[in-house]
Scaffold this active site. Structure first.
Site: not given
Ligand SMILES: Cc1ccc(Cn2cc(C(N)=O)ccc2=O)c(C)c1
Length: 317
Positions: A32, A36, A113, A284
């Site tokens: 993460d 980020d 569902k 379906k």
């Molecule tokens: C700071 C932060 C950044 C991202 C995320 C969650 N996340 C991670 C990724 C990843 N690891 O590929 C990709 C998209 C995303 O939404 C969190 C929980 C916290």
């Protein structure tokens, strides 16, 4: 600005791929922290060169200002409701009607569902351009900005298809419990169930609120599709996945109503293990030519039925 554009295009590709791995495949390949850091890098370049910002940039998920109201959207192909089955005999009656209608043994597809909100996503040349609620089946509301905040919805498909896809937006259990705890701490009325919570979140005029609700989606059918020429519902499910859309992995082909009844009984037991709410099983007829032969009643297809589970007392604590 030329280098900036190249750097930006590379970061967009990379971040959209990481987003796909994390939110659609549930299999991140980077931390993460790394995700980020790259996102911050992309936002810095976009801040320096705003003219380089594109609609499919990962920075564009939590869109603009709160809306005054939602625009209306007309579904060219109506989003129909399904007839219900409540017991085994209803399923056998459905199977008999289908066999009489198509004159041979049909193959069925069974799907969970999902208990959420039916929505329509429109892609043009692979770009996500509009999202809408089902509404009354013919007229829904444009909730594009809110749907863009659902991380598992790709802003760009893996192919430049022009097509409308349909599915269920929902709130996973964990998000629902957290949201209701927060509401009770603020002395607010908690949501009765995840379906109401998802609907309430997508009806917010401010996309920042929708973005805070950790909604998710499974896509399960196709509406308008220019180049559509697949022959079965199961092929369509596989193609949706190939395009980078999130589909529910639990669907199965069933070669007889006995298999369908077994699938329904299995999931009646396994339901509590899921991280989201389901209220039944959708059955379906798989072949699209069989579906055409069977057609529709005034309000529902004759080639599909929803087996409804008895209402489960939802543990909200
Ligand atoms: C700071 C932060 C950044 C991202 C995320 C969650 N996340 C991670 C990724 C990843 N690891 O590929 C990709 C998209 C995303 O939404 C969190 C929980 C916290």
């Amino acid at each position: 600005a030329e280098q900036a554009k190249e750097k930006l295009d590379a970061l967009k590709e990379e971040l959209n791929q990481y987003n796909y791995e994390y939110h659609v495949l549930d299999r991140p390949s980077v931390s993460d922290y790394e995700y980020d850091t790259k996102m911050k890098e992309l936002k810095e370049i976009e801040e320096q060169f705003p003219e380089l910002i594109t609609a499919d940039s990962p920075s564009q998920r939590v869109g603009g200002e709160p809306l005054e109201a939602f625009q209306k959207v007309n579904h060219v192909i109506p989003m129909l409701s399904l007839a219900n089955a409540f017991n085994e005999q209803d399923l056998r009656d459905f199977d008999r009607r289908v066999r009489e209608g198509v004159g041979e043994e049909p193959t069925y597809v069974c799907e969970l569902k999902i208990d959420g909100l039916a929505v329509s996503l429109l892609y043009e040349n692979g770009q996500f351009v509009r999202g809408a609620t089902r509404g009354d089946g013919t007229t829904g509301e444009d909730i594009t900005n809110n749907l863009k905040t659902i991380r598992s919805i790709p802003l760009k498909l893996s192919k430049e298809e022009t097509m409308e896809v349909r599915g269920e937006a929902f709130m996973p259990h964990k998000s629902f419990v957290k949201l209701n705890e927060a509401k009770e701490e603020n002395g607010e009325e908690p949501f009765a169930n995840p379906r109401n919570a998802a609907a309430g979140s997508l009806r917010q005029l401010d996309p920042k609120i929708a973005a805070s609700r950790n909604l998710d989606i499974f896509l399960y059918s196709v509406g308008l599709w220019e180049a559509g020429e697949l022959e079965s519902h199961s092929e369509r499910l596989e193609y949706l996945k190939e395009l980078g859309l999130k589909t529910n992995p639990e669907w199965r082909k069933c070669s007889s109503i006995e298999d369908v009844i077994q699938f329904v009984e299995d999931w009646m037991e396994k339901r509590p293990q899921l991280s989201y709410e389901i209220d039944g099983i959708v059955i379906k007829v798989d072949r699209l030519d069989h579906q055409e032969q069977l057609g529709f009643t005034a309000k529902s297809p004759r080639w599909a039925i929803a087996y409804k589970f008895p209402a489960e007392e939802v543990i909200t604590k």
